[in-house]
Design a protein around this motif. Structure first.
Motif, PDB file in Angstrom:
ATOM      1  N   ILE A 276     -25.155  21.922 -11.134  1.00 43.04           N
ATOM      2  CA  ILE A 276     -23.931  21.252 -11.514  1.00 43.04           C
ATOM      3  C   ILE A 276     -23.540  20.275 -10.343  1.00 43.04           C
ATOM      4  CG2 ILE A 276     -21.802  21.175 -12.442  1.00 43.04           C
ATOM      5  CD1 ILE A 276     -22.358  24.117 -13.451  1.00 43.04           C
ATOM      6  N   GLY A 277     -23.589  19.076 -10.572  1.00 42.39           N
ATOM      7  CA  GLY A 277     -23.221  18.221  -9.875  1.00 42.39           C
ATOM      8  C   GLY A 277     -23.535  18.008  -8.441  1.00 42.39           C
ATOM      9  N   GLY A 278     -23.178  17.582  -7.180  1.00 43.16           N
ATOM     10  CA  GLY A 278     -23.718  17.238  -5.831  1.00 43.16           C
ATOM     11  C   GLY A 278     -23.529  15.915  -5.919  1.00 43.16           C
ATOM     12  N   GLY A 279     -24.105  15.416  -4.514  1.00 48.75           N
ATOM     13  CA  GLY A 279     -24.292  13.944  -4.147  1.00 48.75           C
ATOM     14  C   GLY A 279     -24.711  13.693  -2.798  1.00 48.75           C
ATOM     15  N   GLN A 280     -24.911  12.464  -2.429  1.00 48.64           N
ATOM     16  CA  GLN A 280     -25.153  12.152  -0.984  1.00 48.64           C
ATOM     17  C   GLN A 280     -23.981  11.289  -0.429  1.00 48.64           C
ATOM     18  OE1 GLN A 280     -28.873  10.145  -0.904  1.00 48.64           O
ATOM     19  NE2 GLN A 280     -29.724  11.389  -2.609  1.00 48.64           N
ATOM     20  N   GLU A 281     -24.192  10.783   0.623  1.00 49.13           N
ATOM     21  CA  GLU A 281     -23.077  10.269   1.209  1.00 49.13           C
ATOM     22  C   GLU A 281     -22.431   9.191   0.549  1.00 49.13           C
ATOM     23  OE1 GLU A 281     -24.521   9.008   4.989  1.00 49.13           O
ATOM     24  OE2 GLU A 281     -24.782  10.815   5.839  1.00 49.13           O
ATOM     25  N   SER A 282     -23.113   8.185  -0.168  1.00 52.40           N
ATOM     26  CA  SER A 282     -22.494   7.397  -0.948  1.00 52.40           C
ATOM     27  C   SER A 282     -22.785   7.348  -2.433  1.00 52.40           C
ATOM     28  CB  SER A 282     -22.862   6.039  -0.388  1.00 52.40           C
ATOM     29  OG  SER A 282     -24.358   5.772  -0.377  1.00 52.40           O
TER      30      SER A 282
END
Length: 293
Positions: A276-282
């Motif tokens: 579920i979810g997460g991301g990178q710097e931008s």
């Protein structure tokens, strides 16, 4: 203890590369200082809940307001949930600070019913520290001993790359323990100069989408070739790096750090994992649930 996810013994250190009697090894080791539980704040630690006790390792802590540097630690303590206590006086017990496991944050503390396993994490960037070659560190709860499992390698199995590859230390991924199956998982995260020896601080970090699986010692796993036919993992456990599960190796499956990993039993014999979810710097992964069976 903000930021920590929950999924009295004399501590010693045993290195599995040089088998010795545990009791004699403990006697030869320097006595360690108990963890100071009187701190201002703690965050980004690794923690596990076993038999009504929360074990907390490492992460950041401050001892004075406004502190910005030297916040990484190898603190190790427990919180007793088997009895009631007031929030102003929690039942916290400092355990001896271990001499081997690194001071890391944003890794994961897997647990079986009788051991903890420290995987991954990020070493200090203020002041900068150099990560060591990765070892899995096991804390045996009954004996109060730390055991180093050095130079772990992956095994061939379902949806994996070729085996015998070094297990890498990653940070800020999503972890989960499933003691009833005897396995721990760590999904995605990143590699950079504070997780990987020899990585230049000038080289950008790499975000991942792989799923690391660790089969605890004494447990079986039909997804690993070396454990076919009901064989069980030896004292060092067995690693599998899943990189080809379904759409996992396609461009539309995003690399990411952070996020969460949830085990949902009842779907098939072993249940499923939900990412579920997460991301990178931008960029961020929002509203996406991805399942691994």
């Amino acid at each position: 203890m903000a930021g920590m996810g929950i999924i009295g013994a004399k501590a010693g250190l045993i290195r599995t590369s040089d088998p010795v009697d545990a009791a004699s090894a403990a006697e030869r080791l320097e006595k360690r200082v108990d963890t100071d539980t009187d701190v201002c704040t703690r965050w980004s630690a690794q923690s596990a809940l076993v038999n009504g006790t929360i074990y907390v390792y490492g992460g950041h802590s401050t001892t004075e307001p406004g502190q910005k540097n030297n916040t990484w630690s190898n603190d190790f303590f427990t919180v007793d949930l088997t009895k009631s206590w007031d929030i102003s006086a929690p039942s916290i017990k400092g355990l001896p600070q271990p001499s081997g496991p690194p001071a890391v944050a944003n890794g994961y503390l897997w647990n079986s019913h009788d051991s903890l396993y420290l995987y991954g994490g990020i070493v200090s960037d203020s002041p900068p520290a150099q990560p060591d070659p990765y070892s899995l560190w096991e804390y045996q709860i009954k004996s109060g001993q730390w055991v180093e499992h050095s130079d772990p390698k992956t095994s061939m199995g379902n949806n994996t790359e070729p085996g015998n590859q070094p297990v890498q230390q990653t940070g800020e991924g999503a972890g989960i323990s499933i003691p009833e199956l005897g396995r721990g998982y760590y999904f995605a995260g990143h590699l950079d100069a504070f997780t990987t020896p020899g990585w230049s601080v000038q080289t950008p970090r790499i975000y991942l989408k792989s799923l690391v699986e660790f089969t605890f010692p004494g447990y079986s796993n039909d997804g690993v070739e070396s454990l076919a036919g009901g064989k069980t993992a030896g004292s060092d456990g067995v690693w599998r790096n899943v990189t080809r599960g379904g759409i996992q190796d396609q461009a539309k499956f995003p690399s990411r750090a952070d996020g969460a990993l949830v085990h949902v039993p009842g779907f098939g014999a072993q249940g499923i994992l939900l990412s579920i979810g997460g991301g990178q710097e931008s960029s961020y992964v929002s509203g996406i649930f991805q399942a691994f069976r």
